[in-house]
Structure formats: structure tokens, C-alpha cells
Motif scaffolding. Structure first.
Motif, PDB file in Angstrom:
ATOM      1  N   ASP A  40       0.833  -1.212   0.000  1.00 57.90           N
ATOM      2  CA  ASP A  40       0.000   0.000   0.000  1.00 57.90           C
ATOM      3  C   ASP A  40       0.865   1.259   0.000  1.00 57.90           C
ATOM      4  O   ASP A  40       0.560   2.226  -0.683  1.00 57.90           O
ATOM      5  N   TRP A  41       1.954   1.248   0.769  1.00 54.50           N
ATOM      6  CA  TRP A  41       2.865   2.396   0.762  1.00 54.50           C
ATOM      7  C   TRP A  41       3.536   2.530  -0.599  1.00 54.50           C
ATOM      8  O   TRP A  41       3.652   3.631  -1.147  1.00 54.50           O
ATOM      9  N   GLU A  44       1.460   4.053  -3.149  1.00 57.76           N
ATOM     10  CA  GLU A  44       1.057   5.394  -2.735  1.00 57.76           C
ATOM     11  C   GLU A  44      -0.410   5.483  -2.319  1.00 57.76           C
ATOM     12  O   GLU A  44      -1.055   6.506  -2.482  1.00 57.76           O
ATOM     13  N   ARG A  45      -0.947   4.373  -1.772  1.00 57.47           N
ATOM     14  CA  ARG A  45      -2.297   4.409  -1.206  1.00 57.47           C
ATOM     15  C   ARG A  45      -2.265   4.985   0.216  1.00 57.47           C
ATOM     16  O   ARG A  45      -3.287   5.363   0.752  1.00 57.47           O
ATOM     17  N   HIS A  46      -1.078   4.997   0.827  1.00 53.97           N
ATOM     18  CA  HIS A  46      -0.858   5.664   2.109  1.00 53.97           C
ATOM     19  C   HIS A  46       0.033   6.865   1.841  1.00 53.97           C
ATOM     20  O   HIS A  46       0.906   6.805   0.977  1.00 53.97           O
ATOM     21  N   ALA A  47      -0.171   7.921   2.579  1.00 50.40           N
ATOM     22  CA  ALA A  47       0.691   9.096   2.436  1.00 50.40           C
ATOM     23  C   ALA A  47       0.688   9.884   3.736  1.00 50.40           C
ATOM     24  O   ALA A  47      -0.289   9.882   4.472  1.00 50.40           O
TER      25      ALA A  47
END
Length: 62
Positions: A40-41, A44-47
Motif C-alpha cells: 500500500d505504501w 502510494e495508497r498511504h501518504a
């Protein structure tokens, strides 16, 4: 006083209760949840919130 190493907590990915002690994937419950979060990181689903980056802002303008 409670010893943190024996507490249970929810896995940040699947919410399954897991123990902190002797867990090589902590804070996740297993390697699968750890890899899902890493993916996910990478996708780029987490930021982390912040100001938008301005292209070229790192260079001195002359």
C-alpha cells in the motif's frame, strides 16, 4: 502495572488481536499483513500529509 510485552492489540491491517511478545512481524499479526501494508505504501495508497511539492524548489534560482 501491565507489561507491554504481554498485551494484545489489533493488527493495523486486518484488526485481528495479536500479542506483542515473540512476534517478528509486529505491529502486524503476520508476514502477509506486513507485506500488504508495504505494498500500500509502495502504491502510494498511504501518504503522510504535507504541502504539495513544487518541482525545482530544491534548487536555488539564479
Amino acid at each position: 502495572m501491565t507489561d507491554k510485552t504481554t498485551q494484545t492489540y489489533p493488527c493495523p491491517q486486518c484488526k485481528k488481536l495479536t500479542r506483542w511478545d515473540n512476534n517478528p512481524w509486529r505491529p502486524f499479526c503476520c508476514e502477509r499483513c506486513k507485506l500488504i501494508d508495504l505494498g500500500d505504501w509502495a502504491a502510494e495508497r498511504h501518504a503522510i500529509p504535507g504541502d504539495p511539492e513544487i518541482p525545482g524548489a530544491d534548487f536555488d534560482e539564479q
